[in-house]
Design an enzyme around this catalytic site. Structure first.
Site, PDB file in Angstrom:
ATOM      1  N   THR A 161      48.905 -92.910  71.330  1.00 40.23           N
ATOM      2  CA  THR A 161      49.438 -92.300  70.103  1.00 40.23           C
ATOM      3  C   THR A 161      50.882 -91.861  70.283  1.00 40.23           C
ATOM      4  O   THR A 161      51.601 -91.697  69.310  1.00 40.23           O
ATOM      5  CB  THR A 161      48.590 -91.089  69.666  1.00 40.23           C
ATOM      6  N   LYS A 199      49.141 -96.895  83.583  1.00 37.87           N
ATOM      7  CA  LYS A 199      50.282 -96.612  82.701  1.00 37.87           C
ATOM      8  C   LYS A 199      51.610 -96.993  83.353  1.00 37.87           C
ATOM      9  O   LYS A 199      52.646 -96.999  82.712  1.00 37.87           O
ATOM     10  CB  LYS A 199      50.280 -95.142  82.291  1.00 37.87           C
ATOM     11  N   LYS A 207      54.288 -91.660  67.672  1.00 42.65           N
ATOM     12  CA  LYS A 207      55.153 -90.492  67.466  1.00 42.65           C
ATOM     13  C   LYS A 207      56.612 -90.841  67.699  1.00 42.65           C
ATOM     14  O   LYS A 207      57.497 -90.422  66.936  1.00 42.65           O
ATOM     15  CB  LYS A 207      54.723 -89.369  68.407  1.00 42.65           C
ATOM     16  N   HIS A 239      37.114 -94.716  73.998  1.00 37.33           N
ATOM     17  CA  HIS A 239      38.550 -94.589  74.242  1.00 37.33           C
ATOM     18  C   HIS A 239      39.024 -95.322  75.485  1.00 37.33           C
ATOM     19  O   HIS A 239      40.174 -95.141  75.882  1.00 37.33           O
ATOM     20  CB  HIS A 239      38.939 -93.118  74.394  1.00 37.33           C
ATOM     21  N   LYS A 285      53.738 -89.227  79.568  1.00 37.58           N
ATOM     22  CA  LYS A 285      52.296 -89.387  79.350  1.00 37.58           C
ATOM     23  C   LYS A 285      51.580 -89.053  80.652  1.00 37.58           C
ATOM     24  O   LYS A 285      52.231 -88.846  81.688  1.00 37.58           O
ATOM     25  CB  LYS A 285      51.949 -90.797  78.884  1.00 37.58           C
ATOM     26  N   ARG A 286      50.267 -88.982  80.574  1.00 43.14           N
ATOM     27  CA  ARG A 286      49.458 -88.742  81.767  1.00 43.14           C
ATOM     28  C   ARG A 286      49.835 -89.730  82.861  1.00 43.14           C
ATOM     29  O   ARG A 286      50.019 -90.912  82.612  1.00 43.14           O
ATOM     30  CB  ARG A 286      47.987 -88.868  81.375  1.00 43.14           C
TER      31      ARG A 286
END
Length: 892
Positions: free
Chosen positions: A732, A627, A736, A428, A621-622
């Site tokens: 993911t 990110k 969504k 991952h 998100k985290r």
């Protein structure tokens, strides 16, 4: 495993049972010799124990009762009278409530237990049928399962939402209020756990015999609170109230050893006896996973740790209260918290023991289930496939080897063949710092047998490579499972790669990158066919049908029924309605209704009032540097600066925007926590600026969870997925958002690329450098400090001028871009990022163009169903077939 109802016999050490005669020296007092005591769970067993010092198994029925058989093999009636009777029974008999003493919390629990009764009946039927059919099962091992709330999902799967709504209405409650009483299960943190939850859902709905395996965390990772703008971690006490969705299994308990030493079997060089005084028990809790459109019910088996030693009454009576319970506390702490902070050596050891507890209990359970078939252990891969969800479960490989070598007395070659045919591994990550490693001295101390097995796995692997590539010592160094550092490290991704028959990435670009980088040498040695891609997917049950009912009803209208929920390819028919004016209006209205719902949620959770008619710009998100939430908030600062420079007349013409952040930073990740502080500092200033008003609002929603996502995702207009190219494995949340009619603003990274290929690049706003350019930019920035873009410099200047409080506390964030090599290329991508935002605004101003983008995006997203992902795993990795449970197949 013991036959005493699953509990292991425990003899009280004689050293803890010494006599305590007043005035006598310990040496003068003989050691007492009490009868050996054992943990038992029934009165009959206790009676035998006290009489003879041993106990037999509990007794089994002498015959099968027809009424019991018929009840256990029949569906509970679905009429409202039966449902109401069940709910009232639980209110009175389970929770001791009367009509005047109940509240919405009791109504939720009673209703949930009523639904659970139905799920457990189906659960029993499913597993009985799979056992009868000798079906091959897949076991999905994941340290996280972010399942969210279960009640509404179960009602939809059972098709009983209407009936339970009517029943609750009759006793004075709204179903929506009862659904809100449930807390999220604190069993995960981010995308890894949510992916695992979607996959077990898809296995259940697609009739694949499969279970998830994980840990039952008492406090989750943490509950996030925002105090003075900072993230503060507090325990997430989600188990304080009864949890209707788990079923404790005291009969399923396994011993797990730590530390100790090894004794070689004099008759078998491959076999060792692992002797240790530190032995804990892992007890199972089963969480049923309802299948939608099928009677099949899947399962997640979670392990909770406890000591297998009795409470030390002698220490307690002598006043050593801490010593009396010390063993219990040491055991329970292993499953208290997800991802304990590993910035200290003790934290690292706790994580390692936690992971091994998970792996050992799971492998023992899988082997025990297989042995009930009576088939030889060499046939384990015929009935079991184990998928490792990232490297956390990788200790399962040496654990299975330990069981096969030391307990089943197999030869090394046979054991290794069974192991490699059983395991498959999902990678991952690409980031080197995220590749899990364990210090050899630590692993050798805690798991001496496993360290020996890992050494041997590595030796045989390197010997085989040496034969094929003689003299290439650098190759051996690069591929060795043991990294020659100080201290030596066990590279868990390499162990997983060597011990699995398939290795997959989770998006096309990710799978290509890992074959070209971290697993490049393994591809050369083991062949291209072993390394495959399985693009992630999400469950349409949770992420469309449940969280977005208005949009789902429109899809059902177009398709003609709800079959699309399990066959997402049918949403392609939406394209036929893209020019239907009435349909387009109702599509827009559904989005606006979701935005109003989110606005109310924001007001409730943060106290900030936002305009639902504004563009909702979301990044949830985290929190992590790659990110790039930092880039997002810097763009917000620049936007704020531009608005402040405008005249009131010009500002009034600007598109209103609500920028929404949410996500947790790891407790030991200081930089990420500073980003949260900056977001909140900016929000405090911008939201209080009367000149700006509703033109710009900034919101940080605390304690991001599945439930929060169910409010946020259906309401987004634009969602940001802006990781540095080549760093996001897949993602993911991007799937969504698009499945709920949102548009992506993102980099050419992860699954963004495949989403763009499916929906058309005109439906997505790409920006930024490409993955193959990243290293060149990093190399340049490592040795040069170019002047930042004017917009980026403006944002830095505002921070340093103390516009958002003391700028000094945010200087390290600025320095990471200007003086730290800008590893994640904020300065490189910022100009194109601002241009992409401008393009988003231009498109959103044209409502008709935006509606077209939204409808077409949803219509073309069927590839990203987790059902497709699971089917590919089943056919290409696990070699399993669907086994549909029906009344006929059960013989009823």
């Amino acid at each position: 495993m013991s036959n005493n109802n699953g509990y292991f016999s425990t003899t009280i050490p004689l050293s803890t049972a010494k006599a305590t005669t007043p005035g006598a020296h310990e040496a003068d007092v003989p050691v007492a010799q009490p009868t050996s005591l054992k943990r038992v769970v029934s009165g009959a067993a206790l009676k035998e124990l006290l009489a003879s010092g041993s106990s037999s198994q509990t007794k089994t029925p002498t015959k099968v009762d027809n009424m019991f058989q018929n009840y256990s093999h029949s569906e509970i009636a679905r009429d409202t009278a039966t449902i109401k009777n069940s709910v009232i029974m639980h209110l009175t008999a389970t929770f001791l409530r009367t009509p005047t003493s109940m509240d919405s919390g009791h109504a939720y629990l009673a209703s949930a237990f009523s639904v659970r009764d139905r799920l457990l009946q189906r659960w029993n039927l499913t597993n009985e049928f799979h056992d009868r059919m000798k079906a091959k099962r897949v076991y999905y091992m994941s340290l996280e399962f972010l399942i969210g709330r279960t009640f509404d999902n179960a009602l939809l799967a059972l098709d009983l939402r209407k009936e339970y709504g009517e029943t609750l209405g009759e006793v004075g409650f709204r179903l929506e209020d009862i659904i809100d009483e449930e807390r999220d299960a604190a069993l995960g943190n981010g995308g890894l756990g949510r992916l695992a939850a979607c996959y077990v859902d898809s296995m259940a709905c697609s009739d694949y015999p499969g279970w998830g395996y994980g840990l039952r965390y008492k406090y989750g990772m943490f509950q996030q609170q925002i105090i003075n703008g900072y993230q503060v971690e507090v325990p997430d006490c989600w188990l304080d109230s009864p949890n209707p969705w788990e079923f404790p299994r005291p009969d399923v308990t396994y011993p797990v050893k730590f530390y100790g030493h090894l004794v070689r079997d004099p008759n078998n060089d491959e076999r060792y006896v692992w002797e240790s005084n530190v032995v804990y028990d892992a007890m199972a809790f089963d969480v049923p996973v309802p299948g939608y459109g099928t009677t099949n019910v899947g399962n997640i088996r979670l392990w909770s740790c406890k000591t297998n030693s009795l409470f030390d009454l002698n220490k307690f009576n002598s006043g050593d209260y801490g010593g009396a319970t010390g063993g219990q506390v040491a055991a329970q702490i292993l499953t208290d918290v997800l991802y304990p902070n590993d910035n200290t050596n003790d934290g690292k050891e706790l994580r390692l023991r936690q992971e091994y507890l998970f792996c050992s209990a799971t492998l023992q359970d899988i082997v025990a289930r297989f042995k009930k078939t009576g088939r030889p252990m060499t046939e384990l891969p015929e009935l079991a496939a184990i998928q490792l969800n990232d490297t956390h479960p990788t200790l399962g490989i040496p654990e299975l080897m330990r069981i096969l070598l030391d307990e089943e007395e197999m030869s090394w070659d046979d054991a290794w063949e069974v192991t490699t045919r059983t395991f498959a591994f999902t990678n991952h990550t690409i980031l080197p710092e995220a590749m899990e490693k364990w210090p050899v001295p630590m692993l050798d101390k805690i798991l001496p047998r496993h360290m020996g097995i890992i050494y041997k796995i590595n030796l045989y692997f390197l010997q085989a490579v040496e034969k094929r590539f003689p003299g290439d010592r650098d190759l051996l160094r690069r591929i060795s499972i043991i990294e020659e550092s100080n201290p030596q490290q066990v590279r868990m991704a390499f162990l997983a790669c060597v011990g699995s028959h398939k290795v997959n990435g989770v998006a096309a670009i990710h799978s290509d990158i890992i074959k070209q980088t971290i697993f490049k040498d393994f591809v050369r040695i083991q062949g291209e066919d072993k390394f495959i891609n399985k693009t992630n997917g999400v469950s349409p049950r949770r992420w469309m049908n449940e969280c977005n009912p208005d949009m789902s009803n429109l899809i059902t209208e177009v398709v003609g029924d709800r079959s699309w929920v399990n066959d997402l390819a049918k949403i392609k028919k939406l394209e036929e309605r893209v020019s239907d004016d009435d349909f387009r209006r109702r599509w827009w209205d559904a989005k606006q209704k979701n935005k109003q719902r989110l606005a109310e949620y924001i007001l409730t959770t943060t106290g900030i009032q936002v305009n639902p008619n504004a563009l909702f710009d979301v990044q949830v998100k985290r929190i992590h540097e790659y990110k790039r939430q930092l880039m997002n908030i810097l763009s917000v600062i620049y936007r704020y600066h531009c608005l402040k420079q405008m005249t009131p007349e010009a500002r009034a013409k600007e598109l209103h925007r609500v920028v929404i952040f949410a996500g947790k930073a790891a407790s030991g990740y200081w930089v990420a926590k500073q980003v949260i502080k900056l977001v909140n500092a900016v929000a405090e200033v911008v939201n209080a600026d009367e000149e700006i008003g509703d033109v710009l609002k900034v919101v940080f929603i605390p304690d991001y969870s599945v439930t929060a996502a169910e409010y946020i995702i259906p309401a987004s207009d634009i969602s940001q997925h802006i990781s540095t190219a080549g760093t996001e494995a897949s993602g993911t949340s991007n799937m969504k958002f698009v499945l709920n009619g949102g548009i992506i603003l993102g980099t050419v990274d992860g699954a963004n690329i495949e989403i763009g290929e499916e929906i058309g690049e005109e439906q997505i706003f790409f920006f930024g450098c490409l993955a193959h350019e990243v290293e060149d930019f990093r190399h340049y920035l490592r040795f040069n400090q170019p002047k930042p873009d004017d917009a980026l410099q403006t944002a830095f200047d505002m921070i340093q001028r103390n516009t958002f409080g003391d700028g000094a506390i945010f200087q390290p964030l600025i320095d990471s871009v200007l003086r730290g090599g800008d590893v994640y290329l904020l300065s490189v991508d910022f100009p194109s990022y601002i241009q992409a935002h401008n393009a988003v605004e231009d498109a959103y101003r044209n409502r008709e163009e935006w509606i077209t983008k939204s409808i077409l995006s949803v219509a073309r997203m069927s590839k990203f169903s987790s059902d497709r992902s699971i089917q590919e795993y089943a056919e290409e990795v696990w070699n399993i077939e669907p086994v549909r449970v029906t009344s006929c197949s059960m013989g009823i």
